[in-house]
Scaffold this motif. Sequence first.
Motif, PDB file in Angstrom:
ATOM      1  N   ASP A   1      -4.301   5.052  -5.626  1.00  0.00           N
ATOM      2  CA  ASP A   1      -4.135   3.784  -4.917  1.00  0.00           C
ATOM      3  C   ASP A   1      -3.291   2.861  -5.807  1.00  0.00           C
ATOM      4  O   ASP A   1      -3.790   1.952  -6.468  1.00  0.00           O
TER       5      ASP A   1
ATOM      6  N   ASN B   1      -8.203   3.962 -10.438  1.00  0.00           N
ATOM      7  CA  ASN B   1      -7.659   3.623  -9.121  1.00  0.00           C
ATOM      8  C   ASN B   1      -6.197   4.042  -8.979  1.00  0.00           C
ATOM      9  O   ASN B   1      -5.770   4.426  -7.886  1.00  0.00           O
TER      10      ASN B   1
ATOM     11  N   ASN C   1      -4.841  -6.396  -1.270  1.00  0.00           N
ATOM     12  CA  ASN C   1      -5.285  -5.809  -2.535  1.00  0.00           C
ATOM     13  C   ASN C   1      -6.003  -6.833  -3.406  1.00  0.00           C
ATOM     14  O   ASN C   1      -7.012  -6.517  -4.059  1.00  0.00           O
TER      15      ASN C   1
ATOM     16  N   LYS D   1       0.868  -1.188   0.000  1.00  0.00           N
ATOM     17  CA  LYS D   1       0.000   0.000   0.000  1.00  0.00           C
ATOM     18  C   LYS D   1       0.897   1.227   0.000  1.00  0.00           C
ATOM     19  O   LYS D   1       1.800   1.346   0.833  1.00  0.00           O
TER      20      LYS D   1
END
Length: 312
Positions: free
Chosen positions: A279, A273, A73, A59
């Motif tokens: 992210d 994303n 994830n 992350k």
Amino acid sequence: MSLRTVRTPVVSTPDRRRSAGPARTDGWWPWAFVAPLFLGVCVFYLWPILQTVYFSFTKFGVFGGQTWIGAANWARLVQDPDFYRAILNTLIYSAIVLLGIPVAVFLASLINRPGLRFASLYRVLFFLPYIAMPVAISLVWRMMFNGDFGIINYALSLVGIDGPHWLSTPGLALISVSLVGFWGSFGLAILILGAGLKNIPVELYEAAELDGATPWRRFRSVTVPLLSPSVFFVTIITIIGSFQLFDALYAMLGPNNPVMPATQSLVFYFYENGFIRNDKGFAAAIALAILVIIGIVTVIQFRLQKRWVNYD
């Protein structure tokens, strides 16, 4: 009585070192020629893939840096309904674009007829959309699909049909983008299929004609089977290209379009994303999932080719 000395002929044994051929003195020269390509593959292909695999288990922080979070994830990805919606939208787009291959076979057969005038001009006209800028083409089609002043709705109004807002209506937006992909896929397919048609021996058509075969029969029994390897290749590259749908979708609909969440493709799902939500760890998992899906679809195609591809 004279005695004669019997001499046994001496057969000279060939030198094994000489018969073995010249010694290989290539040394490191072959490796020197291969090294730039191998280095490029490692730096620009293998290393980014390994990095993406690592990032998919991390992350990213707001100010940089990664934290190892394991398979979180991937667990989030398989539970996200947007992921499966993006897969479905990509499959629908691919299916509509694949419908252009039979049309491309028909057009390539017409263009490659013996004695056709301006055949090269027709090939160029069909190939122009493929080499043009995708964003420019998408913006032109965006104006054509405009619900208020687009030329498509204007043409429909001439026959008494009130055209919809193509790019802002759920369901129709994806169909509109798919039709643009359907239209743009003709150019490369016609060139590849045209090259395949030229490799079919003319004697087969002459023999079929002497046997009384109609033009449709010759097309079905001679052209289609012998053109199947080219069709298979076009199918492979068309599906791989369809799974990379992004630029036409982004240019025609835009990121702020209210129908985008229900219309987004896999690559747009990755873009949203990775670059909008920042992210990057989750986006790395999406990128690997896209790679795996394309690989699975390609393997299935190669397994099924034995049923319909004719290499004889």
